[in-house]
Design an enzyme around this catalytic site. Structure first.
Site, PDB file in Angstrom:
ATOM      1  N   HIS A  14     -45.825  -8.511  28.341  1.00 32.09           N
ATOM      2  CA  HIS A  14     -46.461  -8.412  26.997  1.00 32.09           C
ATOM      3  C   HIS A  14     -47.661  -7.479  27.145  1.00 32.09           C
ATOM      4  O   HIS A  14     -48.683  -7.868  27.723  1.00 32.09           O
ATOM      5  CB  HIS A  14     -46.911  -9.788  26.499  1.00 32.09           C
ATOM      6  CG  HIS A  14     -47.575  -9.751  25.157  1.00 32.09           C
ATOM      7  ND1 HIS A  14     -47.193 -10.584  24.118  1.00 32.09           N
ATOM      8  CD2 HIS A  14     -48.581  -9.004  24.642  1.00 32.09           C
ATOM      9  CE1 HIS A  14     -47.935 -10.338  23.054  1.00 32.09           C
ATOM     10  NE2 HIS A  14     -48.801  -9.385  23.351  1.00 32.09           N
ATOM     11  N   HIS A  16     -50.049  -4.169  25.260  1.00 33.20           N
ATOM     12  CA  HIS A  16     -50.394  -3.232  24.175  1.00 33.20           C
ATOM     13  C   HIS A  16     -50.867  -1.922  24.799  1.00 33.20           C
ATOM     14  O   HIS A  16     -51.867  -1.913  25.514  1.00 33.20           O
ATOM     15  CB  HIS A  16     -51.514  -3.807  23.300  1.00 33.20           C
ATOM     16  CG  HIS A  16     -51.135  -5.082  22.633  1.00 33.20           C
ATOM     17  ND1 HIS A  16     -50.544  -5.118  21.391  1.00 33.20           N
ATOM     18  CD2 HIS A  16     -51.222  -6.371  23.044  1.00 33.20           C
ATOM     19  CE1 HIS A  16     -50.295  -6.382  21.063  1.00 33.20           C
ATOM     20  NE2 HIS A  16     -50.694  -7.160  22.039  1.00 33.20           N
ATOM     21  N   LEU A  17     -50.134  -0.855  24.525  1.00 32.78           N
ATOM     22  CA  LEU A  17     -50.535   0.452  25.064  1.00 32.78           C
ATOM     23  C   LEU A  17     -51.149   1.353  24.007  1.00 32.78           C
ATOM     24  O   LEU A  17     -51.674   2.417  24.336  1.00 32.78           O
ATOM     25  CB  LEU A  17     -49.328   1.158  25.688  1.00 32.78           C
ATOM     26  CG  LEU A  17     -48.861   0.633  27.046  1.00 32.78           C
ATOM     27  CD1 LEU A  17     -47.611   1.374  27.493  1.00 32.78           C
ATOM     28  CD2 LEU A  17     -49.960   0.750  28.096  1.00 32.78           C
ATOM     29  N   ARG A  18     -51.028   0.966  22.727  1.00 34.20           N
ATOM     30  CA  ARG A  18     -51.545   1.803  21.619  1.00 34.20           C
ATOM     31  C   ARG A  18     -50.860   3.172  21.628  1.00 34.20           C
ATOM     32  O   ARG A  18     -49.753   3.331  22.104  1.00 34.20           O
ATOM     33  CB  ARG A  18     -53.074   1.952  21.694  1.00 34.20           C
ATOM     34  CG  ARG A  18     -53.845   0.673  21.988  1.00 34.20           C
ATOM     35  CD  ARG A  18     -53.589  -0.418  21.005  1.00 34.20           C
ATOM     36  NE  ARG A  18     -54.525  -1.528  21.176  1.00 34.20           N
ATOM     37  CZ  ARG A  18     -54.302  -2.754  20.753  1.00 34.20           C
ATOM     38  NH1 ARG A  18     -53.179  -3.070  20.118  1.00 34.20           N
ATOM     39  NH2 ARG A  18     -55.197  -3.695  20.928  1.00 34.20           N
ATOM     40  N   ASN A  42     -47.010  -3.228  17.656  1.00 37.53           N
ATOM     41  CA  ASN A  42     -47.947  -3.336  16.520  1.00 37.53           C
ATOM     42  C   ASN A  42     -48.859  -2.120  16.407  1.00 37.53           C
ATOM     43  O   ASN A  42     -50.079  -2.222  16.378  1.00 37.53           O
ATOM     44  CB  ASN A  42     -48.761  -4.637  16.598  1.00 37.53           C
ATOM     45  CG  ASN A  42     -49.664  -4.729  17.816  1.00 37.53           C
ATOM     46  OD1 ASN A  42     -49.370  -4.144  18.858  1.00 37.53           O
ATOM     47  ND2 ASN A  42     -50.755  -5.456  17.693  1.00 37.53           N
ATOM     48  N   LYS A 100     -39.976  -8.433  18.161  1.00 35.15           N
ATOM     49  CA  LYS A 100     -41.243  -9.153  18.095  1.00 35.15           C
ATOM     50  C   LYS A 100     -41.465  -9.752  16.721  1.00 35.15           C
ATOM     51  O   LYS A 100     -41.423  -9.036  15.714  1.00 35.15           O
ATOM     52  CB  LYS A 100     -42.394  -8.188  18.427  1.00 35.15           C
ATOM     53  CG  LYS A 100     -43.778  -8.783  18.283  1.00 35.15           C
ATOM     54  CD  LYS A 100     -44.054  -9.830  19.350  1.00 35.15           C
ATOM     55  CE  LYS A 100     -45.331 -10.602  19.045  1.00 35.15           C
ATOM     56  NZ  LYS A 100     -46.363 -10.391  20.027  1.00 35.15           N
ATOM     57  N   HIS A 137     -45.143 -14.411  18.353  1.00 35.97           N
ATOM     58  CA  HIS A 137     -46.573 -14.720  18.255  1.00 35.97           C
ATOM     59  C   HIS A 137     -46.662 -16.068  17.550  1.00 35.97           C
ATOM     60  O   HIS A 137     -46.463 -16.154  16.340  1.00 35.97           O
ATOM     61  CB  HIS A 137     -47.331 -13.633  17.480  1.00 35.97           C
ATOM     62  CG  HIS A 137     -48.808 -13.900  17.426  1.00 35.97           C
ATOM     63  ND1 HIS A 137     -49.733 -13.142  18.099  1.00 35.97           N
ATOM     64  CD2 HIS A 137     -49.522 -14.885  16.823  1.00 35.97           C
ATOM     65  CE1 HIS A 137     -50.946 -13.640  17.906  1.00 35.97           C
ATOM     66  NE2 HIS A 137     -50.845 -14.697  17.126  1.00 35.97           N
ATOM     67  N   HIS A 175     -47.990 -15.480  25.065  1.00 34.65           N
ATOM     68  CA  HIS A 175     -49.410 -15.790  25.302  1.00 34.65           C
ATOM     69  C   HIS A 175     -49.762 -17.209  24.875  1.00 34.65           C
ATOM     70  O   HIS A 175     -50.613 -17.420  24.025  1.00 34.65           O
ATOM     71  CB  HIS A 175     -50.335 -14.757  24.643  1.00 34.65           C
ATOM     72  CG  HIS A 175     -49.968 -14.296  23.265  1.00 34.65           C
ATOM     73  ND1 HIS A 175     -49.659 -15.166  22.250  1.00 34.65           N
ATOM     74  CD2 HIS A 175     -49.874 -13.054  22.733  1.00 34.65           C
ATOM     75  CE1 HIS A 175     -49.383 -14.473  21.163  1.00 34.65           C
ATOM     76  NE2 HIS A 175     -49.503 -13.190  21.425  1.00 34.65           N
ATOM     77  N   LEU A 220     -56.532 -13.215  20.320  1.00 32.78           N
ATOM     78  CA  LEU A 220     -55.644 -14.124  19.596  1.00 32.78           C
ATOM     79  C   LEU A 220     -54.360 -14.322  20.391  1.00 32.78           C
ATOM     80  O   LEU A 220     -53.834 -13.338  20.926  1.00 32.78           O
ATOM     81  CB  LEU A 220     -55.334 -13.572  18.198  1.00 32.78           C
ATOM     82  CG  LEU A 220     -56.510 -13.659  17.229  1.00 32.78           C
ATOM     83  CD1 LEU A 220     -56.211 -12.904  15.955  1.00 32.78           C
ATOM     84  CD2 LEU A 220     -56.877 -15.112  16.926  1.00 32.78           C
ATOM     85  N   ASP A 248     -50.905  -9.439  27.793  1.00 32.81           N
ATOM     86  CA  ASP A 248     -51.474  -9.205  26.462  1.00 32.81           C
ATOM     87  C   ASP A 248     -52.719  -8.331  26.569  1.00 32.81           C
ATOM     88  O   ASP A 248     -53.649  -8.464  25.775  1.00 32.81           O
ATOM     89  CB  ASP A 248     -51.785 -10.524  25.747  1.00 32.81           C
ATOM     90  CG  ASP A 248     -52.009 -10.340  24.260  1.00 32.81           C
ATOM     91  OD1 ASP A 248     -51.676  -9.267  23.724  1.00 32.81           O
ATOM     92  OD2 ASP A 248     -52.542 -11.270  23.626  1.00 32.81           O
ATOM     93  N   HIS A 252     -59.332  -2.383  22.777  1.00 34.16           N
ATOM     94  CA  HIS A 252     -60.003  -1.915  21.556  1.00 34.16           C
ATOM     95  C   HIS A 252     -61.293  -1.255  22.022  1.00 34.16           C
ATOM     96  O   HIS A 252     -61.880  -1.695  23.023  1.00 34.16           O
ATOM     97  CB  HIS A 252     -60.376  -3.083  20.635  1.00 34.16           C
ATOM     98  CG  HIS A 252     -59.205  -3.799  20.034  1.00 34.16           C
ATOM     99  ND1 HIS A 252     -58.542  -3.339  18.915  1.00 34.16           N
ATOM    100  CD2 HIS A 252     -58.585  -4.946  20.384  1.00 34.16           C
ATOM    101  CE1 HIS A 252     -57.560  -4.176  18.603  1.00 34.16           C
ATOM    102  NE2 HIS A 252     -57.561  -5.152  19.491  1.00 34.16           N
ATOM    103  N   ALA A 264     -59.657  -8.532  17.791  1.00 32.57           N
ATOM    104  CA  ALA A 264     -59.221  -9.492  18.815  1.00 32.57           C
ATOM    105  C   ALA A 264     -58.499  -8.746  19.924  1.00 32.57           C
ATOM    106  O   ALA A 264     -57.645  -7.902  19.656  1.00 32.57           O
ATOM    107  CB  ALA A 264     -58.281 -10.514  18.190  1.00 32.57           C
TER     108      ALA A 264
HETATM  109  C1  NCD Z   1     -53.548  -8.026  20.029  1.00 26.50           C
HETATM  110  C2  NCD Z   1     -53.888  -6.581  19.629  1.00 26.50           C
HETATM  111  O1  NCD Z   1     -55.059  -6.229  19.695  1.00 26.50           O
HETATM  112  O2  NCD Z   1     -52.974  -5.822  19.297  1.00 26.50           O
HETATM  113  N1  NCD Z   1     -54.745  -8.797  20.069  1.00 26.50           N
HETATM  114  C3  NCD Z   1     -54.957  -9.932  20.750  1.00 26.50           C
HETATM  115  O3  NCD Z   1     -56.010 -10.556  20.581  1.00 26.50           O
HETATM  116  N2  NCD Z   1     -54.077 -10.397  21.605  1.00 26.50           N
HETATM  117  C4  NCD Z   1     -52.532  -8.577  19.108  1.00 26.50           C
HETATM  118  C5  NCD Z   1     -51.879  -9.832  19.616  1.00 26.50           C
HETATM  119  O4  NCD Z   1     -51.112  -9.794  20.589  1.00 26.50           O
HETATM  120  O5  NCD Z   1     -52.107 -10.898  19.031  1.00 26.50           O
HETATM  121 ZN    ZN Z   2     -50.450  -9.112  22.176  1.00 29.45          ZN
END
Ligand code: NCD
Ligand code: ZN
Length: 344
Positions: A14, A16-18, A42, A100, A137, A175, A220, A248, A252, A264
């Site tokens: 899991h 997030h690479l943006r 996302n 997802k 989620h 998560h 989150l 996760d 940011h 988050a």
């Molecule tokens: C994630 C995000 O920033 O994309 N944020 C987080 O707090 N984990 C989104 C997510 O996985 O809930």
């Molecule tokens: Zn996530």
């Protein structure tokens, strides 16, 4: 005392690479240690079709640092308009490894998620038929439900009914943050897996809220009471193959974290393995680390484990407190204690 540990190369189930400058800046932290990762969809706008997933995969591959070997395992963002045939074709081609589910409004960039679960029934049925996992989620978004209860309520109100009405659907509870989730996962058959993040093994809600608010610990689902953290640690270190690593890691910029309404997400990619080695060692479970980081995830996703290895050494970890991106600084998760283990 163990001073060095060699394990199969880990994967992150899991991540997030943006995109764009952020992708360029954060990807090396993952490719330095991990062979594969389940890539969260996302983005803005979200990755909702196989065509979009293919484009995103190509942007990720183009950003992989020279000499690194990394395979992004793409996911599709489930909406009420998702086409079951597109999902099936995306799996058949080897592009997509999961779909997802974000309940609409549950977290960062989840506005296009699902409100009416009846509308996604045909997709879920197709996924059950073809064995494609649904990554969930697991939080309700009902404003009447206390944020600390949203995961437990989701299990009763949404997750269990979906699984009962879609026999064979393979689900990853992502998560997980509560003892309720651990207990639920433990009683289910092998259609259910659960990922646990690094930060939820280390922080409880006091770390966020006691002695001044710590936005860098806000993610989150939000970290819960200590008893829940201990349940997660027990699950992760137990050797139970249902539980595996999904960091996760969610970068940011500090500018976006440190707002009156901050984002988050914890950015753990750079020091995740050092933290995990320490956690597992503290709990007398270093021998279970490889299962959690490198074996249980591939087994659930029906992929071979990696054949190459990484070696951790007890030589003191060096990791940056921030990374610099064209969008601004991104703070690396601070576990709050010195890290003994370094990836060689
Ligand atoms: C994630 C995000 O920033 O994309 N944020 C987080 O707090 N984990 C989104 C997510 O996985 O809930
Ligand atoms: Zn996530």
């Amino acid at each position: 005392m163990t001073q060095s540990l060699t394990i199969r190369r880990p994967d992150d189930w899991h991540l997030h690479l943006r995109d764009g400058a952020m992708l360029q800046a954060v990807l090396p932290a993952t490719t330095a240690h991990f062979a594969r990762a389940i890539i969260m969809p996302n983005l803005v706008p979200p990755v909702v079709t196989s065509a979009k997933a293919m484009e995103y995969r190509d942007r990720i591959l183009a950003a992989v640092p020279e000499g690194a070997d990394f395979t992004p395992l793409m996911t599709l963002y489930l909406t009420e308009d998702t086409d079951p045939a597109d999902v099936a074709a995306a799996q058949a081609s080897g592009l997509v490894h999961a779909v997802k589910l974000y309940p609409a409004g549950a977290t960062t960039n989840s506005a296009s998620g699902v409100s009416n679960f009846d509308k996604v029934r045909p997709v879920l049925e197709k996924m059950a038929e073809i064995g494609l996992p649904l990554c969930v989620h697991g939080e309700v978004t009902d404003p009447d439900i206390d944020i600390f209860d949203r995961e437990a309520v989701f299990i009763d109100r949404v997750l269990d009914p979906i699984r009962l009405s879609t026999p064979g659907l393979r689900v990853v509870m992502e998560h997980i943050t509560t003892k309720d989730a651990v207990d639920y996962a433990r009683t289910q058959d092998d259609t259910l897996g659960a990922t646990i993040t690094t930060h939820h093994l280390v922080i409880n809600r006091n770390h966020i809220l006691a002695g001044g608010i710590k936005p860098h610990y806000y993610c989150l689902p939000v970290a819960k009471r200590e008893e829940h953290r201990l349940a997660l640690r027990a699950a992760a270190t137990s050797g139970d193959a249902r539980f595996f690593l999904g960091t996760d890691s969610a970068p940011h910029t500090d500018a976006n974290k440190l707002l009156p309404c901050g984002c988050a997400g914890c950015f753990t990619a750079p020091n995740t393995l050092s933290i995990l080695a320490q956690v597992f060692e503290e709990d007398g479970a270093l021998d279970q680390l490889e299962g959690f980081t490198s074996l249980n995830g591939p087994a659930f996703y029906r992929l071979p484990a990696n054949t190459d290895t990484i070696t951790l050494e007890k030589s003191g970890a060096n990791y940056p407190s921030h990374i610099d991106t064209a969008d601004g600084l991104v703070t690396v998760f601070d576990p709050g204690f010195p890290l003994d283990w370094a990836v060689r």
